[in-house]
Design a protein around this motif. Structure first.
Motif, PDB file in Angstrom:
ATOM      1  N   TYR A  92      -3.141  14.593   7.173  1.00 60.25           N
ATOM      2  CA  TYR A  92      -3.150  13.375   7.990  1.00 60.25           C
ATOM      3  C   TYR A  92      -2.651  13.708   9.391  1.00 60.25           C
ATOM      4  N   ASN A 108       0.848  -1.206   0.000  1.00 57.13           N
ATOM      5  CA  ASN A 108       0.000   0.000   0.000  1.00 57.13           C
ATOM      6  C   ASN A 108       0.880   1.252   0.000  1.00 57.13           C
ATOM      7  N   GLU A 143       0.747   4.053  -1.336  1.00 56.09           N
ATOM      8  CA  GLU A 143       0.107   5.370  -1.356  1.00 56.09           C
ATOM      9  C   GLU A 143      -0.713   5.644  -0.102  1.00 56.09           C
ATOM     10  N   ASP A 144      -0.619   4.765   0.896  1.00 59.24           N
ATOM     11  CA  ASP A 144      -1.393   4.927   2.127  1.00 59.24           C
ATOM     12  C   ASP A 144      -0.490   5.499   3.230  1.00 59.24           C
TER      13      ASP A 144
END
Length: 221
Positions: free
Chosen positions: A68, A31, A33-34
């Motif tokens: 984030y 993952n 792009e997470d």
């Protein structure tokens, strides 16, 4: 949250850092792009006392998602450990604006504000931390210290007494109660607090010095 992340967090809590690193790395590879994978790897490096190495992981997470909050909080913690307090404050504020309203964040904000001499903001942050986590003795102790430094002795004493209520072995809280008692002219009370501090920590040099000073004064008087 992905099972791999939960598994890695559990390993990290148990100080199985290598296994946690492998787990987070697997998640990142699958993952890329997470931001959650990079954030948790950064937190792992912080837990392993490697704040400088953690910075690039938090930066990568924020590059993927500038809002984030967990990554901003993590980067703030890393910068604080690296004694970059002004930059840390900005990251903690950013994390707060993006949705983290936990006691731990306000506690770190308070410490950071204090380091850059913004004690009014620090006081408000410590107060909020104690409101959110009433049993957080670290936040309450820092709140009491700052109140005492601002000469709000009665309010400070209330905080130190609450710290002791939560943790009867907190020698620094007893010591500071002793200091307040000295400043208020209650020398016998101060001696009691200093003795309690020493009972909890026989190597408490400040309490030992304070007690000797008062005992010498009593002999002279």
């Amino acid at each position: 949250m992905e099972n791999k992340i939960l598994e890695g967090i559990e390993l990290m809590k148990n100080h199985q850092f290598e296994a946690a690193a492998s787990t987070f790395n697997d998640f990142i590879e699958k993952n890329p792009e997470d931001p959650i994978g990079y954030t948790n790897f950064g937190n792992l490096l912080l837990a392993a006392k490697q704040p400088e190495q953690s910075v690039s992981f938090f930066h990568k997470a924020l590059l993927l998602d500038e809002n984030y909050a967990s990554a901003a909080f993590g980067l703030g913690n890393a910068l604080f450990e690296l004694e970059k307090y002004r930059e840390a404050t900005l990251l903690f504020e950013r994390a707060n604006q993006n949705g983290i309203h936990e006691g731990d964040l306000y506690y770190m904000l308070g410490l950071s504000y204090h380091h850059i001499d913004q004690d009014g903001k620090a006081l408000a942050a410590f107060l909020r931390a104690t409101e959110l986590n009433p049993k957080d003795t670290d936040a309450r102790f820092q709140y009491g210290l700052l109140l005492a430094q601002m000469n709000q002795l009665d309010l400070a004493r209330e905080q130190f007494e609450q710290v002791i209520h939560e943790d009867s072995t907190h020698s620094d809280a007893y010591y500071n109660l002793g200091v307040i008692a000295v400043r208020k002219g209650s020398h016998l009370e101060a001696m009691t607090h200093f003795r309690q501090a020493l009972e909890n920590n026989k190597d408490h040099m400040l309490a030992s010095y304070g007690l000797k000073q008062l005992e010498n004064e009593m002999k002279k008087g």
